[in-house]
Design a protein around this motif. Structure first.
Motif, PDB file in Angstrom:
ATOM      1  N   ILE A 104      41.338  27.705  -8.854  1.00  0.00           N
ATOM      2  CA  ILE A 104      41.054  28.572  -7.707  1.00  0.00           C
ATOM      3  C   ILE A 104      40.064  29.666  -8.085  1.00  0.00           C
ATOM      4  O   ILE A 104      40.185  30.261  -9.153  1.00  0.00           O
ATOM      5  N   CYS A 105      39.121  29.943  -7.189  1.00  0.00           N
ATOM      6  CA  CYS A 105      38.342  31.177  -7.288  1.00  0.00           C
ATOM      7  C   CYS A 105      38.583  31.999  -6.031  1.00  0.00           C
ATOM      8  O   CYS A 105      38.760  31.456  -4.940  1.00  0.00           O
ATOM      9  N   THR A 124      45.733  27.545 -10.713  1.00  0.00           N
ATOM     10  CA  THR A 124      45.279  28.400 -11.806  1.00  0.00           C
ATOM     11  C   THR A 124      44.130  29.251 -11.288  1.00  0.00           C
ATOM     12  O   THR A 124      43.102  28.714 -10.878  1.00  0.00           O
ATOM     13  N   LEU A 125      44.334  30.555 -11.289  1.00  0.00           N
ATOM     14  CA  LEU A 125      43.245  31.443 -10.883  1.00  0.00           C
ATOM     15  C   LEU A 125      42.206  31.461 -12.003  1.00  0.00           C
ATOM     16  O   LEU A 125      42.491  31.905 -13.120  1.00  0.00           O
ATOM     17  N   ARG A 126      41.006  30.954 -11.713  1.00  0.00           N
ATOM     18  CA  ARG A 126      39.973  30.823 -12.744  1.00  0.00           C
ATOM     19  C   ARG A 126      38.920  31.913 -12.669  1.00  0.00           C
ATOM     20  O   ARG A 126      38.276  32.229 -13.659  1.00  0.00           O
ATOM     21  N   GLY A 127      38.686  32.469 -11.460  1.00  0.00           N
ATOM     22  CA  GLY A 127      37.639  33.482 -11.395  1.00  0.00           C
ATOM     23  C   GLY A 127      37.243  33.851  -9.986  1.00  0.00           C
ATOM     24  O   GLY A 127      38.047  33.784  -9.057  1.00  0.00           O
ATOM     25  N   LEU A 128      35.962  34.234  -9.849  1.00  0.00           N
ATOM     26  CA  LEU A 128      35.454  34.800  -8.603  1.00  0.00           C
ATOM     27  C   LEU A 128      34.241  34.024  -8.112  1.00  0.00           C
ATOM     28  O   LEU A 128      33.475  33.470  -8.903  1.00  0.00           O
ATOM     29  N   MET A 129      34.076  34.024  -6.802  1.00  0.00           N
ATOM     30  CA  MET A 129      32.927  33.375  -6.167  1.00  0.00           C
ATOM     31  C   MET A 129      32.320  34.335  -5.160  1.00  0.00           C
ATOM     32  O   MET A 129      33.027  35.127  -4.537  1.00  0.00           O
ATOM     33  N   ALA A 130      30.989  34.288  -5.006  1.00  0.00           N
ATOM     34  CA  ALA A 130      30.344  35.101  -3.972  1.00  0.00           C
ATOM     35  C   ALA A 130      29.084  34.418  -3.469  1.00  0.00           C
ATOM     36  O   ALA A 130      28.484  33.589  -4.155  1.00  0.00           O
ATOM     37  N   LEU A 181      34.943  40.753 -12.573  1.00  0.00           N
ATOM     38  CA  LEU A 181      35.656  39.793 -13.425  1.00  0.00           C
ATOM     39  C   LEU A 181      36.091  40.460 -14.733  1.00  0.00           C
ATOM     40  O   LEU A 181      37.240  40.308 -15.171  1.00  0.00           O
ATOM     41  N   ASP A 182      35.170  41.201 -15.343  1.00  0.00           N
ATOM     42  CA  ASP A 182      35.508  41.883 -16.607  1.00  0.00           C
ATOM     43  C   ASP A 182      36.650  42.873 -16.402  1.00  0.00           C
ATOM     44  O   ASP A 182      37.538  42.991 -17.247  1.00  0.00           O
ATOM     45  N   ASP A 183      36.639  43.584 -15.271  1.00  0.00           N
ATOM     46  CA  ASP A 183      37.711  44.554 -14.996  1.00  0.00           C
ATOM     47  C   ASP A 183      39.060  43.848 -14.888  1.00  0.00           C
ATOM     48  O   ASP A 183      40.067  44.333 -15.414  1.00  0.00           O
ATOM     49  N   LEU A 184      39.090  42.704 -14.178  1.00  0.00           N
ATOM     50  CA  LEU A 184      40.360  41.974 -14.055  1.00  0.00           C
ATOM     51  C   LEU A 184      40.846  41.514 -15.423  1.00  0.00           C
ATOM     52  O   LEU A 184      42.039  41.588 -15.727  1.00  0.00           O
ATOM     53  N   ASN A 185      39.924  41.062 -16.250  1.00  0.00           N
ATOM     54  CA  ASN A 185      40.328  40.599 -17.580  1.00  0.00           C
ATOM     55  C   ASN A 185      40.843  41.758 -18.436  1.00  0.00           C
ATOM     56  O   ASN A 185      41.777  41.584 -19.205  1.00  0.00           O
ATOM     57  N   SER A 186      40.272  42.941 -18.243  1.00  0.00           N
ATOM     58  CA  SER A 186      40.796  44.063 -19.034  1.00  0.00           C
ATOM     59  C   SER A 186      42.141  44.536 -18.481  1.00  0.00           C
ATOM     60  O   SER A 186      42.880  45.254 -19.152  1.00  0.00           O
ATOM     61  N   GLN A 187      42.482  44.099 -17.252  1.00  0.00           N
ATOM     62  CA  GLN A 187      43.817  44.399 -16.709  1.00  0.00           C
ATOM     63  C   GLN A 187      44.815  43.282 -17.032  1.00  0.00           C
ATOM     64  O   GLN A 187      45.871  43.187 -16.416  1.00  0.00           O
ATOM     65  N   GLY A 188      44.449  42.387 -17.921  1.00  0.00           N
ATOM     66  CA  GLY A 188      45.425  41.398 -18.388  1.00  0.00           C
ATOM     67  C   GLY A 188      45.268  40.007 -17.833  1.00  0.00           C
ATOM     68  O   GLY A 188      46.008  39.104 -18.220  1.00  0.00           O
ATOM     69  N   ASP A 200      37.811  32.886 -16.476  1.00  0.00           N
ATOM     70  CA  ASP A 200      36.623  32.417 -17.200  1.00  0.00           C
ATOM     71  C   ASP A 200      35.497  31.926 -16.291  1.00  0.00           C
ATOM     72  O   ASP A 200      34.515  31.384 -16.780  1.00  0.00           O
ATOM     73  N   THR A 201      35.650  32.102 -14.965  1.00  0.00           N
ATOM     74  CA  THR A 201      34.674  31.476 -14.067  1.00  0.00           C
ATOM     75  C   THR A 201      34.023  32.484 -13.131  1.00  0.00           C
ATOM     76  O   THR A 201      34.692  33.242 -12.436  1.00  0.00           O
ATOM     77  N   LEU A 202      32.689  32.463 -13.128  1.00  0.00           N
ATOM     78  CA  LEU A 202      31.916  33.210 -12.137  1.00  0.00           C
ATOM     79  C   LEU A 202      31.093  32.188 -11.372  1.00  0.00           C
ATOM     80  O   LEU A 202      30.086  31.687 -11.875  1.00  0.00           O
ATOM     81  N   SER A 203      31.544  31.865 -10.160  1.00  0.00           N
ATOM     82  CA  SER A 203      30.852  30.888  -9.320  1.00  0.00           C
ATOM     83  C   SER A 203      29.809  31.633  -8.505  1.00  0.00           C
ATOM     84  O   SER A 203      30.112  32.225  -7.471  1.00  0.00           O
ATOM     85  N   MET A 204      28.591  31.668  -9.010  1.00  0.00           N
ATOM     86  CA  MET A 204      27.523  32.399  -8.319  1.00  0.00           C
ATOM     87  C   MET A 204      26.165  31.837  -8.709  1.00  0.00           C
ATOM     88  O   MET A 204      25.979  31.346  -9.816  1.00  0.00           O
ATOM     89  N   GLY A 205      25.236  31.900  -7.741  1.00  0.00           N
ATOM     90  CA  GLY A 205      23.907  31.351  -7.917  1.00  0.00           C
ATOM     91  C   GLY A 205      23.730  30.124  -7.057  1.00  0.00           C
ATOM     92  O   GLY A 205      24.515  29.179  -7.150  1.00  0.00           O
TER      93      GLY A 205
END
Ligand SMILES: *Cc1c(COP(=O)(O)O)cnc(C)c1O
Length: 230
Positions: free
Chosen positions: A122-123, A156-162, A184-191, A195-200
């Motif tokens: 999931i993103c 499984t939450l994998r990341g973000l899409m925009a 994404l980096d902020d969420l990872n620093s919150q635990g 690993d996924t940034l769906s963009m471009g």
């Protein structure tokens, strides 16, 4: 007829060049071929040229293609708006969903994912340019929703899409992609462990790669211009 093999090779070349230029590891950037409105024969041509991951926006059209191409080992990504009464076939037939934008949808996908399949990837879709016409959540809503969704089983939450608002120069194109990477980096620093940034997309692929995209969603540059849906 458009030469899909040739177009795909060109996109792969641009992707490689962008990765080199922006010091990204090519293996960290997946190419998703966005095949909405295209006939199954076009997807088969892309598969024969080495493409295995396809993104679709319209559920019924996608299900028809998944069935027509079930003899091929393809990876299916749902990237379009999701109605809550349509989550079951999505949970049953896709490997990834990029366009989750509320807890109710995530809960249903989790409940309806068949137990014999691996968890659905999931993103969360972010309305990164805050456009009234676009779906997706705001960055303010993201941390709480990400925590709730990451606790659900069978997904499984994998990341973000925009889908950023179009911008015509490279520096402006980078801005929303940079904001998504930071989220994404902020969420990872919150635990969280995303690993996924769906963009471009076809028009802003290099800017997305420069800012850390791990999955570019390319339609027009592979399959040609789409004729609008009637
Ligand atoms: C159509 C679409 C794409 C592909 O856009 P192109 O400009 O044709 O490359 C990517 N992502 C989403 C969500 C889409 O709907």
């Amino acid at each position: 007829m458009r030469d899909i093999t040739q177009a795909l090779t060109q996109v792969q070349d641009s992707l490689r060049q962008a990765a080199e230029k922006h010091q990204r590891n090519l293996a960290d950037i997946q190419l998703l071929a966005v095949s909405k409105t295209r006939p199954a024969t076009d997807l088969e041509a892309a598969y024969n040229a080495g493409q295995t991951a396809f993104g679709e926006n319209y559920l019924q059209e996608a299900l028809d293609k998944i069935e027509a191409l079930q003899h091929l080992p393809l990876e299916w990504h749902f990237i379009g708006p999701i109605q809550s009464n349509k989550t079951k076939p999505i949970a049953e037939h896709f490997d990834w969903v990029h366009s989750v934008d509320r807890l109710k949808i995530a809960r249903r996908l989790s409940e309806q994912r068949p137990p014999d399949l691996t968890p659905l990837n999931i993103c969360l879709q972010i309305n990164i340019s805050a456009e009234a016409s676009k779906s997706g959540i705001t960055l303010a809503e993201l941390p709480a929703l990400a925590q709730e969704i990451s606790a659900l089983p069978n997904i499984t939450l994998r990341g973000l899409m925009a889908i950023p608002a179009p911008a015509d120069n490279f520096d402006d194109q980078r801005i929303p992609h940079r904001a998504l990477k930071k989220a994404l980096d902020d969420l990872n620093s919150q635990g969280l462990n995303l690993d996924t940034l769906s963009m471009g997309m076809s028009g802003d692929m290099e800017a997305a790669i420069a800012e850390g995209s791990t999955m570019v969603r390319i339609g027009t540059a592979i399959f040609g211009k789409r004729t609008p849906k009637a």
